[in-house]
Design a protein around this motif. Structure first.
Motif, PDB file in Angstrom:
ATOM      1  N   THR A  74     -99.382 111.729 -62.805  1.00 45.40           N
ATOM      2  CA  THR A  74     -98.135 112.178 -63.398  1.00 45.40           C
ATOM      3  C   THR A  74     -98.374 112.513 -64.852  1.00 45.40           C
ATOM      4  N   ARG A  78     -94.033 117.163 -66.509  1.00 47.03           N
ATOM      5  CA  ARG A  78     -95.015 117.750 -65.596  1.00 47.03           C
ATOM      6  C   ARG A  78     -94.473 119.031 -64.970  1.00 47.03           C
ATOM      7  N   ASP A  79     -95.279 120.053 -64.978  1.00 53.03           N
ATOM      8  CA  ASP A  79     -94.878 121.395 -64.590  1.00 53.03           C
ATOM      9  C   ASP A  79     -93.811 121.868 -65.560  1.00 53.03           C
ATOM     10  N   SER A 107     -85.053 109.756 -59.819  1.00 55.48           N
ATOM     11  CA  SER A 107     -86.450 110.190 -59.841  1.00 55.48           C
ATOM     12  C   SER A 107     -87.176 109.377 -58.777  1.00 55.48           C
ATOM     13  N   GLU A 115     -91.894 110.946 -65.629  1.00 59.16           N
ATOM     14  CA  GLU A 115     -90.851 111.874 -65.193  1.00 59.16           C
ATOM     15  C   GLU A 115     -89.445 111.383 -65.551  1.00 59.16           C
ATOM     16  N   ARG A 210     -90.743 115.039 -56.378  1.00 61.88           N
ATOM     17  CA  ARG A 210     -91.753 116.078 -56.558  1.00 61.88           C
ATOM     18  C   ARG A 210     -93.145 115.551 -56.235  1.00 61.88           C
ATOM     19  N   ASN A 211     -93.841 116.308 -55.399  1.00 62.18           N
ATOM     20  CA  ASN A 211     -95.235 115.985 -55.060  1.00 62.18           C
ATOM     21  C   ASN A 211     -95.351 114.604 -54.420  1.00 62.18           C
ATOM     22  N   GLY A 241     -91.438 119.517 -55.483  1.00 58.22           N
ATOM     23  CA  GLY A 241     -92.598 120.018 -56.199  1.00 58.22           C
ATOM     24  C   GLY A 241     -92.828 121.489 -55.904  1.00 58.22           C
ATOM     25  N   ALA A 242     -93.665 122.116 -56.719  1.00 59.58           N
ATOM     26  CA  ALA A 242     -93.894 123.558 -56.604  1.00 59.58           C
ATOM     27  C   ALA A 242     -94.451 123.960 -55.239  1.00 59.58           C
ATOM     28  N   GLU A 244     -93.857 122.422 -52.352  1.00 63.30           N
ATOM     29  CA  GLU A 244     -93.084 121.785 -51.282  1.00 63.30           C
ATOM     30  C   GLU A 244     -91.848 122.619 -50.953  1.00 63.30           C
TER      31      GLU A 244
END
Length: 273
Positions: A74, A78-79, A107, A115, A210-211, A241-242, A244
């Motif tokens: 993490t 992030r992102d 979260s 995060e 995410r992720n 997540g990006a 997913e």
């Protein structure tokens, strides 16, 4: 080369039973690295020797093995583009539908806390939420990760990963080799050890997961979506997540037509969850 046959299957079954995560062959390279400190401490010269000790029913050892194998990767914000979208698009969209000026954020799979602290900083610095009641609940299956998140203590390397200098100086203080989150920031986040398959820890306007689901089997991924659908307040949003998606994974959610990476609940199905 290490033989990951029997040892890999045993360790994979253990971590999946405890967390839902699959220890895929593509991640097998992490086993030696992750377990080496524990093996050295226990004077185990091989993975076979370590897994043999698990057969005697040592619950505490099994817990330590799972903690070591969990992927706690993490970083703050992030992102960066995804977080920019949350602040610029997602939160304002939710604010328009919350006349009572209350916002609850979950979260899920928060790891060591970067995060949820990023979310807390984002809302605290946004003038639109100046007089709002904003709560952030951070959960993870890892007791060790939750303990670290609660403490809010990070190494210089961790603090520099994604955290702008302005926010670092505002919300953290340097103490020796570590940076400590301020009491004000820590008050904005509630940390709980929680398994995604357990009953959700409340009802939320915004859920970030995410992720996390990417490590689950298809069946367990659907179970995770079931739980999050039950936890989402009417009109709430889910962020994945990006890499997913909900497509082909669940009937509880559909992509938001305007917000990339955001998903809306299919309300009728979500009530049944």
């Amino acid at each position: 080369m290490t033989d990951y046959g029997a040892a890999h299957r045993i360790l994979g079954a253990l971590i999946e039973a405890r967390t839902g995560q699959q220890l895929l062959p593509s991640r097998a390279w992490r086993i030696d690295t992750s377990l080496r400190p524990l093996m050295r401490e226990l004077d185990c010269t091989s993975l076979d020797a370590l897994t043999a000790r698990l057969y005697v029913g040592d619950f505490s050892l099994a817990t330590r093995v799972v903690e070591a194998l969990l992927n706690n990767e993490t970083s703050f914000f992030r992102d960066r583009e995804a977080f920019a979208s949350i602040g610029r698009d997602v939160l304002p969209a939710l604010a328009k539908t919350r006349p009572l000026k209350k916002l609850s954020i979950w979260s899920a799979g928060c790891s060591t806390g970067q995060e949820p602290y990023s979310l807390a900083m984002t809302t605290a610095e946004d003038e639109h939420f100046k007089d709002w009641d904003v709560s952030v609940v951070a959960t993870d299956v890892s007791a060790e990760a939750i303990s670290r998140g609660k403490a809010g203590r990070y190494s210089r390397f961790e603090i520099q990963r994604g955290l702008p200098i302005r926010q670092m100086l505002r919300w953290f203080r340097e103490e020796g080799e570590e940076w400590h989150a301020s009491a004000e920031l820590r008050r904005r986040v509630r940390f709980l050890q929680h398994h995604l398959f357990d009953p959700p820890p409340g009802r939320f306007d915004l859920i970030l997961c995410r992720n996390v689901l990417m490590y689950f089997s298809t069946i367990d991924r659907a179970r995770g979506f079931d739980r999050m659908a039950a936890a989402l307040a009417p009109g709430g949003l889910l962020v994945l997540g990006a890499g997913e998606t909900v497509l082909g994974q669940t009937g509880h959610f559909r992509p938001h037509p305007m917000l990339k990476g955001c998903y809306m609940a299919n309300e009728a199905l979500s009530v049944a969850a």
